[in-house]
Structures are given as structure tokens and as C-alpha cells.
Design an enzyme around this catalytic site. Structure first.
Site, PDB file in Angstrom:
ATOM      1  N   ASP A  92      24.362  86.918  31.917  1.00  0.00           N
ATOM      2  CA  ASP A  92      25.763  87.094  31.614  1.00  0.00           C
ATOM      3  C   ASP A  92      26.049  86.272  30.364  1.00  0.00           C
ATOM      4  O   ASP A  92      25.278  85.370  30.009  1.00  0.00           O
ATOM      5  CB  ASP A  92      26.619  86.626  32.791  1.00  0.00           C
ATOM      6  CG  ASP A  92      28.053  87.130  32.658  1.00  0.00           C
ATOM      7  OD1 ASP A  92      28.893  86.737  33.477  1.00  0.00           O
ATOM      8  OD2 ASP A  92      28.320  87.907  31.718  1.00  0.00           O
ATOM      9  N   ASP A 271      25.801  92.510  41.244  1.00  0.00           N
ATOM     10  CA  ASP A 271      25.365  91.113  41.407  1.00  0.00           C
ATOM     11  C   ASP A 271      26.433  90.423  42.246  1.00  0.00           C
ATOM     12  O   ASP A 271      27.616  90.791  42.168  1.00  0.00           O
ATOM     13  CB  ASP A 271      25.279  90.394  40.046  1.00  0.00           C
ATOM     14  CG  ASP A 271      26.635  89.842  39.637  1.00  0.00           C
ATOM     15  OD1 ASP A 271      27.378  90.570  38.953  1.00  0.00           O
ATOM     16  OD2 ASP A 271      26.970  88.717  40.051  1.00  0.00           O
TER      17      ASP A 271
HETATM   18  C1  OQQ Z   1      32.454  87.186  41.502  1.00  0.00           C
HETATM   19  N1  OQQ Z   1      33.302  88.065  40.769  1.00  0.00           N
HETATM   20  C2  OQQ Z   1      33.069  88.298  39.459  1.00  0.00           C
HETATM   21  N2  OQQ Z   1      32.003  87.817  38.760  1.00  0.00           N
HETATM   22  C3  OQQ Z   1      32.192  88.245  37.480  1.00  0.00           C
HETATM   23  C4  OQQ Z   1      31.422  88.004  36.330  1.00  0.00           C
HETATM   24  C5  OQQ Z   1      30.164  87.139  36.438  1.00  0.00           C
HETATM   25  C6  OQQ Z   1      28.983  87.909  36.976  1.00  0.00           C
HETATM   26  C7  OQQ Z   1      27.785  86.976  37.011  1.00  0.00           C
HETATM   27  C8  OQQ Z   1      26.726  87.204  36.166  1.00  0.00           C
HETATM   28  C9  OQQ Z   1      25.616  86.321  36.167  1.00  0.00           C
HETATM   29  C10 OQQ Z   1      25.613  85.222  37.016  1.00  0.00           C
HETATM   30  C11 OQQ Z   1      24.440  84.293  37.014  1.00  0.00           C
HETATM   31  F1  OQQ Z   1      24.860  83.055  37.155  1.00  0.00           F
HETATM   32  F2  OQQ Z   1      23.601  84.588  37.968  1.00  0.00           F
HETATM   33  F3  OQQ Z   1      23.780  84.419  35.874  1.00  0.00           F
HETATM   34  C12 OQQ Z   1      26.663  84.985  37.867  1.00  0.00           C
HETATM   35  C13 OQQ Z   1      27.771  85.869  37.865  1.00  0.00           C
HETATM   36  C14 OQQ Z   1      31.886  88.524  35.093  1.00  0.00           C
HETATM   37  N3  OQQ Z   1      31.171  88.292  33.926  1.00  0.00           N
HETATM   38  C15 OQQ Z   1      31.696  88.731  32.717  1.00  0.00           C
HETATM   39  N4  OQQ Z   1      31.019  88.490  31.578  1.00  0.00           N
HETATM   40  N5  OQQ Z   1      32.841  89.438  32.630  1.00  0.00           N
HETATM   41  C16 OQQ Z   1      33.568  89.736  33.745  1.00  0.00           C
HETATM   42  O1  OQQ Z   1      34.669  90.357  33.611  1.00  0.00           O
HETATM   43  C17 OQQ Z   1      33.088  89.264  35.034  1.00  0.00           C
HETATM   44  C18 OQQ Z   1      33.830  89.537  36.207  1.00  0.00           C
HETATM   45  C19 OQQ Z   1      33.371  89.011  37.427  1.00  0.00           C
HETATM   46  N6  OQQ Z   1      33.892  89.041  38.684  1.00  0.00           N
END
Ligand code: OQQ
Length: 376
Positions: A92, A271
Site C-alpha cells: 500500500d 486484504d
Molecule cells: C480496514 N479498512 C481499510 N483499509 C484501507 C486501506 C489500507 C489497506 C491496507 C493495505 C496494506 C496493509 C499492510 F499493512 F499490510 F501493508 C494494510 C492495509 C486503504 N489504503 C489506501 N491506500 N487507500 C484507501 O482508501 C484505503 C482504504 C481502507 N479501508
């Protein structure tokens, strides 16, 4: 990256597909275990491969940038080598983690200034430097630097936030084009749809992202506290506009029921921290509902953790033994529960894929949604 759609469900928008990258094939629908700081908490890479066998895991730009820092990762030859994981990795972009982890952060057009949750030092993420960081980490799939619009928020804020995410997207792409791959294999860039829970903004953002013509597309700004019905409604609006022949990644989703409902709406990649985080709390997911293993009722239940489980822990340990480990706060308890939950999530999406190919996904989904909602 290549994406082959191998089947579409007759009664829903569910699809079964295969994503091929330089680190192997990813069969979709797929669940991606969260490996935030180069480890899926409490699980050896060898156990991960043998027992859970994910085609792809997640890494995190925000965390890895702060520790071990990109200089170390570069010297290691990238994250795959550093953590001895030769399959796929998705990172991410850090935008969400700054918003959810950093104590005080300031979002401006230029980028985001934030304070490290580790040592309080100040840092700055911009579309440009986050693309450089992700090139250095070397994940196979990298995400655009976006603003995950907070929920709830008013229409004006959601609109302004969405347009800034679109401007940041343009800057990501312009900069990425100048950055060669560092380790000899391809990296694929996914843009991210925003628009909060406003239908017209979601349509605008989906059109903007579809226009980029990327190899895959993500839906962000959901699973941030909105009711499930809102999540499903926005997913439906966006998947109607995103190209059908490219994988769709719904970020941060979700519970087992959320995953099945969104597969039916045409989502391919998921994820979520729930399987690993809840496991550390003694919350086990099963096909017949969830179990709080700390509950006294399991004290003398010597039956296997999960008769239908797919990992070795499910049959080699009893409920009573796992409850005891939690009561004694034994580290092994968290490890067993984590392997079980990740195994269940992998089983769920693999079974969904088989059902989509067999042609009876919709009926199976309806049955599973009821069955998994029980509290055991
Ligand atoms: C829990 N809800 C949620 N998680 C969200 C995430 C994180 C996703 C993520 C990716 C990698 C990891 C890692 F730690 F394993 F690497 C952990 C979590 C988002 N990420 C981005 N860029 N935009 C969004 O708009 C967004 C919305 C999100 N709703």
C-alpha cells in the site's frame, strides 16, 4: 502483469481469474494476508507457504520506510529477498497508514507531513517520493498515493478530497514513468477510486480511474466505519464502471460475509487485518460462525479446533488446549489462532473460486452467509 478471466457466475457478477506476474500466478478471488512490517505476525514464511499457501502477501510502505528504512531494503535487493518470500507482494502507498497511525499529520496539496509513531521524528510523503519508496521496496503490485477520505464526511469535503486524490494520481503516474524497475522484475501500478459514500462522486472517480487504463484497479475509502449496505452500494456503482478485464481490489475488506458479498459484486482481491488481529484476541472464524476460544464453555472440549479446517493446527490441537494457551497468555496460542484464521480466509476464497467455476456460487454464497453468522 496479465489477467485471465476464466469464468463468470451466471447469477451474480462474481468472476474467477488468474493474475500472472514475475513472481507467479495469483488465482482470484484472492485474500492477501497482511504482512505489515515484513512479517505475517507470528507465522514463519515456511508455515505460510506450506499451510496457508497465499499467492500474495501485503507489505506496508509507511512501516517499511520508517523501519528497516529503504536504504536497508535496497542493500538487501528488495523486500522479497529481505524477508525470503519469493512469491507476490503488494504494498500500500502509506496514505491510509499515515491517516490511521500517525498521531499528528498535516495534509496539503504538496503531500502529507507526519510524525513517526515509532520515534516521533517528522517525515513527508508525497506522490513522488512514495513512488520512489515503492520502487525500492520492490513489490509486484504498488498502489497510488491517495487520500482515504474519512467517514463520515460532508459532500464538499468528499468532493475536494476525491479531486486531490485524482491530482495526486496524475503526479504518481508522471513520476513513475521516470523511475526504472530496480531489481529486474516488473512492478504493476494500481490507481484507487475514492468518493466516500456519495454515488455521483463514486461514478466520477471510477470514470477517472478507468480512464488511466491501468493493469488493475482498486476501490478505496470503504471499510472505514460505513454500514455494510453502503459499502455494497458503492462497490456496485464502481464495478459497473471499472473495466471488466482488469482485476479489482477492494481495500481493507473485510469480514467473511463482506468478502462473499463483494465477490458477488465483482471484486477479485481483498486484504484485511481481521483474521490476524482477531486471532491474537482469541476470536476464531469458522464455516459455522465465530468462536471466542477464551470462553469457559471450551474448557473441557477436547474436539479438534475446527473439524473442517484446512491447516494442521485445526486437527492437531483441541479447543480446550487452545483455550488454555490463551488463559496462560502463551505465545503459541496466538500463533495457532493466526494460522487457523488465515487458513479459514484462504479456504473461503478458494472455495468461492471453485463454486464460481462449478456454476453454483450464488446458492453457496447465500447458504454460507447465513451459516457463518452464527455465534458458537
Ligand atoms: C480496514 N479498512 C481499510 N483499509 C484501507 C486501506 C489500507 C489497506 C491496507 C493495505 C496494506 C496493509 C499492510 F499493512 F499490510 F501493508 C494494510 C492495509 C486503504 N489504503 C489506501 N491506500 N487507500 C484507501 O482508501 C484505503 C482504504 C481502507 N479501508
Amino acid at each position: 502483469m496479465k489477467f485471465d478471466l476464466v469464468h463468470k457466475d451466471p447469477l451474480s457478477k462474481a468472476r474467477a481469474g488468474s493474475i500472472t506476474t514475475d513472481h507467479g500466478v495469483i488465482e482470484t478471488p484472492i485474500f492477501m494476508p497482511v504482512g505489515t512490517v515484513a512479517s505475517v505476525k507470528g507465522v514463519h514464511q515456511r508455515e505460510l507457504k506450506n499451510d496457508i499457501n497465499p499467492d500474495i502477501i501485503l507489505g506496508n510502505t509507511y512501516h517499511l520506510y520508517l523501519r528497516p528504512q529503504t536504504e536497508i531494503l535496497e542493500k538487501a535487493g528488495g523486500l522479497h529477498k529481505f524477508m525470503n518470500w519469493d512469491r507476490n507482494i503488494l504494498t500500500d502507498s502509506g496514505g491510509y497508514q499515515v491517516y490511521s497511525l500517525s498521531s499528528n499529520r498535516k495534509i496539503k496539496e504538496e503531500g502529507v507531513k507526519f510524525k513517526s509513531h515509532i520515534d516521533g521524528s517528522y517525515h513527508f510523503f508525497s506522490p513522488e517520493n512514495v513512488m520512489e519508496i515503492q520502487r525500492t521496496i520492490g513489490a509486484d503490485i504498488i498502489m497510488a498515493f491517495d487520500e482515504c477520505t474519512p467517514y463520515p464526511c460532508d459532500y464538499r469535503y468528499a468532493k475536494r478530497s476525491m479531486h486531490m486524490t485524482h491530482r495526486w494520481l496524475d503526479r504518481c503516474i508522471a513520476h513513475l514513468d521516470k523511475l526504472p524497475f530496480k531489481y529486474g522484475y516488473e512492478q504493476t501500478f494500481f490507481p484507487i477510486v475514492q468518493g466516500s459514500t456519495y454515488k455521483d462522486l463514486r461514478q466520477q472517480s471510477a470514470e477517472y480511474i478507468a480512464n488511466v487504463g491501468a493493469q488493475g484497479n482498486a476501490i478505496g475509502g470503504l471499510s472505514v466505519g460505513e454500514p455494510a449496505e453502503e459499502m455494497y452500494a458503492m462497490t456496485e456503482v464502481v464495478t459497473a464502471i471499472l473495466p471488466e478485464d482488469k482485476p479489482r481490489y477492494l481495500m481493507g475488506v473485510g469480514t467473511p460475509v463482506n468478502i462473499l458479498e463483494n465477490i458477488a459484486l465483482g471484486i477479485d482481491m481483498f486484504d484485511c487485518v481481521m483474521p490476524t488481529r482477531n486471532a491474537r484476541n482469541g476470536m476464531l472464524f469458522t464455516a459455522n460462525g465465530s468462536i471466542n476460544i477464551k470462553n469457559k464453555k471450551w474448557e473441557a472440549d477436547f474436539s479438534p479446533i475446527d473439524e473442517m479446517g484446512i491447516t494442521f493446527v485445526d486437527t492437531e490441537y483441541s479447543k480446550a488446549y487452545l483455550r488454555h494457551l490463551f488463559a496462560a497468555n502463551e505465545y503459541l496460542g496466538k500463533q495457532i489462532a493466526t494460522i487457523h484464521n488465515l487458513g479459514f480466509y484462504m479456504w473461503l476464497v478458494r472455495e468461492a473460486r471453485e463454486r464460481i467455476i462449478a456454476g453454483d456460487f450464488y446458492q453457496w454464497k447465500e447458504k454460507m452467509v447465513k451459516q457463518m453468522s452464527q455465534r458458537l
